[in-house]
Design an enzyme around this catalytic site. Structure first.
Site, PDB file in Angstrom:
ATOM      1  N   GLY A  87     -47.841  53.917 -42.351  1.00 46.54           N
ATOM      2  CA  GLY A  87     -46.446  54.307 -42.565  1.00 46.54           C
ATOM      3  C   GLY A  87     -45.941  53.943 -43.952  1.00 46.54           C
ATOM      4  CG  ASP A 116     -38.564  50.073 -47.666  1.00 45.68           C
ATOM      5  OD1 ASP A 116     -39.620  49.969 -47.006  1.00 45.68           O
ATOM      6  OD2 ASP A 116     -38.024  49.118 -48.229  1.00 45.68           O
ATOM      7  NE  ARG A 176     -55.880  50.459 -39.866  1.00 46.74           N
ATOM      8  CZ  ARG A 176     -55.131  49.623 -40.572  1.00 46.74           C
ATOM      9  NH1 ARG A 176     -54.620  48.564 -40.000  1.00 46.74           N
ATOM     10  NH2 ARG A 176     -54.881  49.860 -41.839  1.00 46.74           N
ATOM     11  CG  ASP A 245     -51.764  47.569 -35.545  1.00 47.90           C
ATOM     12  OD1 ASP A 245     -51.604  46.838 -34.558  1.00 47.90           O
ATOM     13  OD2 ASP A 245     -51.012  47.536 -36.539  1.00 47.90           O
ATOM     14  CG  ASN A 246     -52.744  44.193 -38.246  1.00 43.53           C
ATOM     15  OD1 ASN A 246     -52.643  45.293 -38.794  1.00 43.53           O
ATOM     16  ND2 ASN A 246     -51.702  43.415 -38.030  1.00 43.53           N
TER      17      ASN A 246
HETATM   18  N1  LIG Z   1     -41.702  49.309 -44.963  1.00 43.88           N
HETATM   19  C1  LIG Z   1     -42.204  50.178 -44.087  1.00 43.88           C
HETATM   20  N2  LIG Z   1     -41.896  51.487 -44.156  1.00 43.88           N
HETATM   21  C2  LIG Z   1     -42.400  52.373 -43.297  1.00 43.88           C
HETATM   22  N3  LIG Z   1     -43.243  52.059 -42.294  1.00 43.88           N
HETATM   23  C3  LIG Z   1     -43.608  50.775 -42.177  1.00 43.88           C
HETATM   24  C4  LIG Z   1     -43.109  49.772 -43.070  1.00 43.88           C
HETATM   25  N4  LIG Z   1     -43.650  48.583 -42.711  1.00 43.88           N
HETATM   26  C5  LIG Z   1     -44.454  48.831 -41.664  1.00 43.88           C
HETATM   27  N5  LIG Z   1     -44.431  50.143 -41.331  1.00 43.88           N
HETATM   28  C6  LIG Z   1     -45.196  50.791 -40.270  1.00 43.88           C
HETATM   29  O1  LIG Z   1     -44.884  50.174 -39.033  1.00 43.88           O
HETATM   30  C7  LIG Z   1     -46.062  50.117 -38.208  1.00 43.88           C
HETATM   31  C8  LIG Z   1     -46.327  48.682 -37.780  1.00 43.88           C
HETATM   32  O2  LIG Z   1     -46.561  47.977 -38.916  1.00 43.88           O
HETATM   33  P1  LIG Z   1     -47.098  46.519 -39.141  1.00 43.88           P
HETATM   34  O3  LIG Z   1     -46.081  45.554 -38.742  1.00 43.88           O
HETATM   35  O4  LIG Z   1     -48.461  46.367 -38.612  1.00 43.88           O
HETATM   36  O5  LIG Z   1     -47.054  46.641 -40.748  1.00 43.88           O
HETATM   37  P2  LIG Z   1     -48.127  47.039 -41.778  1.00 43.88           P
HETATM   38  O6  LIG Z   1     -47.532  47.878 -42.824  1.00 43.88           O
HETATM   39  O7  LIG Z   1     -49.336  47.605 -41.134  1.00 43.88           O
HETATM   40  O8  LIG Z   1     -48.337  45.644 -42.391  1.00 43.88           O
HETATM   41  P3  LIG Z   1     -49.553  44.614 -42.260  1.00 43.88           P
HETATM   42  O9  LIG Z   1     -50.513  45.101 -43.265  1.00 43.88           O
HETATM   43  O10 LIG Z   1     -48.972  43.303 -42.631  1.00 43.88           O
HETATM   44  O11 LIG Z   1     -50.091  44.682 -40.870  1.00 43.88           O
HETATM   45  C9  LIG Z   1     -47.186  50.741 -39.026  1.00 43.88           C
HETATM   46  O12 LIG Z   1     -47.273  52.090 -38.667  1.00 43.88           O
HETATM   47  C10 LIG Z   1     -46.682  50.573 -40.424  1.00 43.88           C
HETATM   48  O13 LIG Z   1     -47.237  51.506 -41.317  1.00 43.88           O
END
Ligand SMILES: Nc1ncnc2c1ncn2[C@@H]1O[C@H](COP(=O)(O)OP(=O)(O)OP(=O)(O)O)[C@@H](O)[C@H]1O
Length: 491
Positions: A87, A116, A176, A245-246
């Protein structure tokens, strides 16, 4: 000039990789390049710092853009999110079989509503520093190739804006556990079997011709995850958000956002401000990894055996091996830390080493001792078979400490490890430098204010983690107030 990237994953899996353009604001600059990694990849670090280098790193160099947002699902804190995906991230392409990937590069079709698509510069740097540290300590991990400052700001921890950044990272792949979950829920069954074949070719070629590829694949991922989490245990490392997903099926650490190395030891250490129940605390990492692998096995069952009951039996048998793999790997990791040569040692000796790990945790926990410091003091012990005085000064439980020391000496004798061999093992397994929480936090605040020097200094220390570096003494231990440190999950 820089090489042309490949796109084997996006070409093979159109239903899992969607064309998406990154948002690279005008005025963006590459402010840091990981020179050792650039060299390893055959890239010219000076070129990467130029405007043309920025274009190459962000997939804008060719006549047409070939960047992608990847689809995946995930169990997040135990709850299934059927559609997640990149995202705020983009796959730029593949180089030497590895992914080049951006994080903080703008919104995509998978963005969280109202978000954002960006990343704070401090979160970008945190991932860069931790990745370098894990790599220098010998662990499989994604690594930062470059940091880009975009000149934009984001709002995360307070109403005040903070600088934004983009992480350019390199990983074995971004497939993943959640990728398989997405394929199971959203795609034709063939996508999953193709994905198994692709993943085996890319990550586990030694078992790609197995009679039952899905079962062998599960086995390989179970083993590599057990080894990864055992290596984290040996460093007192807390990943932070072990959602499915991580979890990369390559066995590398990825997406360690609110992660930290434990200072004052507690099995319950948790650093992420969003992990309110402590689901991903230090001591839960092996069990939670096993839980994640069970979710993984569930979406492979029909590929393992067409008979559902037989498939469950076979998958369960493999999953039950996780504890053995973990204990064996943890015993070997800690044996080096204790100065025990266990090469060729029988299983019962490894079981005794594993039992000593738990006793060590008791000893560390009862006085909230500094995890990294305790082991380094052990490595630098000059007192031979006498209980090291420096350890005596750290611990207020002399009975427990004496018992522990006696057990350690007994295992040294049992394994026939000489004093010299013990010292060599310990000096290469017990780091002087890890990114200490408060030092890293202070360096991140400095970079937000435009000063990159403290981060560069920290990097120079953690890249050679086993050697004292003159002038970096302040990075060798944790100040008292680090007991209260909690990282902010403002990613
Ligand atoms: N700032 C952002 N804007 C848009 N989508 C986001 C944002 N932060 C996270 N997401 C989306 O929300 C979902 C859950 O995200 P998650 O909390 O795992 O964050 P992430 O971006 O994958 O960060 P991390 O790498 O720390 O796991 C994923 O689909 C991610 O891409």
């Amino acid at each position: 000039m820089a090489p042309t990237l490949e796109h084997t994953y996006a070409t093979a899996f159109g239903e899992l990789a969607f064309a998406a353009e990154p948002d690279i604001p005008a005025g963006s600059k590459v402010t840091w390049v990981n020179e050792p990694l650039a060299r390893e990849l055959g890239l010219d670090a000076d070129f990467l710092k130029t405007p043309a280098g920025l274009q190459w790193l962000t997939g804008q160099a060719g006549p047409e853009s070939n960047t992608y947002a990847l689809a995946y699902s995930g169990f997040q804190f135990g709850q299934l999110s059927p559609v997640l995906g990149d995202g705020r991230a983009h796959l730029v392409g593949e180089l030497a079989g590895k992914d080049l990937h951006l994080k903080g590069s703008g919104t995509t079709m998978f963005s969280r509503p109202g978000s954002d698509g960006k990343a704070p510069l401090s979160a970008v740097w945190r991932e860069a520093v931790i990745g370098e540290s894990l790599h220098a300590l010998g662990l499989p991990t994604s690594r930062a190739l470059a940091v880009i400052e975009t000149g934009e700001t984001v709002r995360r921890r307070s109403p005040l804006p903070e600088p934004a950044g983009i992480l350019v990272r390199v990983a074995a792949s971004h497939i993943r556990v959640g990728t398989f979950q997405f394929a199971a829920m959203q795609c034709e069954p063939k996508t999953r079997s193709d994905l198994v074949e692709y993943a085996l070719n890319r990550h586990y070629p030694e078992v790609k011709n197995a009679e039952n590829p899905a079962l062998e694949f599960l086995q390989a991922v179970v083993k590599s995850q057990a080894e990864l989490v055992a290596a984290w245990s040996g460093l007192g490392f807390v990943h932070g958000v072990l959602n499915t997903d991580n979890v990369a099926i390559s066995g590398e650490a990825i997406d360690f956002g609110p992660c930290a190395f434990i200072d004052a030891f507690s099995r319950d250490a948790v650093y992420s401000s969003i992990d309110r129940q402590g689901r991903y605390r230090f001591k839960n990492q092996p069990a939670v990894t096993r839980w994640n692998l069970t979710r993984f096995a569930e979406v492979l069952l029909d590929l393992i055996d067409e008979d559902p009951n037989r498939a469950i039996d076979r998958a369960t048998f493999v999953l039950e091996g996780f504890e053995d793999f973990y204990q064996d790997a943890a015993a070997r990791v800690f044996a080096r830390k204790f100065g025990l040569d266990v090469q060729g040692a029988p299983a019962d000796i490894l079981a005794e080493v594993y039992a000593l790990v738990e006793k060590t945790f008791d000893l560390l926990e009862v006085d909230s001792l500094d995890f990294t410091g305790f082991f380094r003091v052990l490595a630098e012990n000059e007192e031979g078979i006498e209980l090291p005085e420096a350890l005596g000064q750290m611990s207020s439980h002399s009975g427990l400490l004496k018992e522990w020391w006696a057990e350690l000496l007994r295992l040294r004798a049992e394994t026939g490890t000489s004093e010299q061999a013990a010292r060599e093992l310990m000096e290469q397994a017990n780091p002087v430098y890890i990114p200490r929480n408060l030092a890293l936090d202070a360096a991140l605040r400095a970079v937000e204010a435009g000063d990159q020097e403290p981060l560069e200094r920290l990097l120079s220390a953690i890249r050679e983690p086993y050697k004292h570096k003159p002038g970096c003494e302040d990075l060798e231990s944790a100040p008292e107030q680090s007991r209260f440190f909690r990282s902010f999950c403002g990613t």
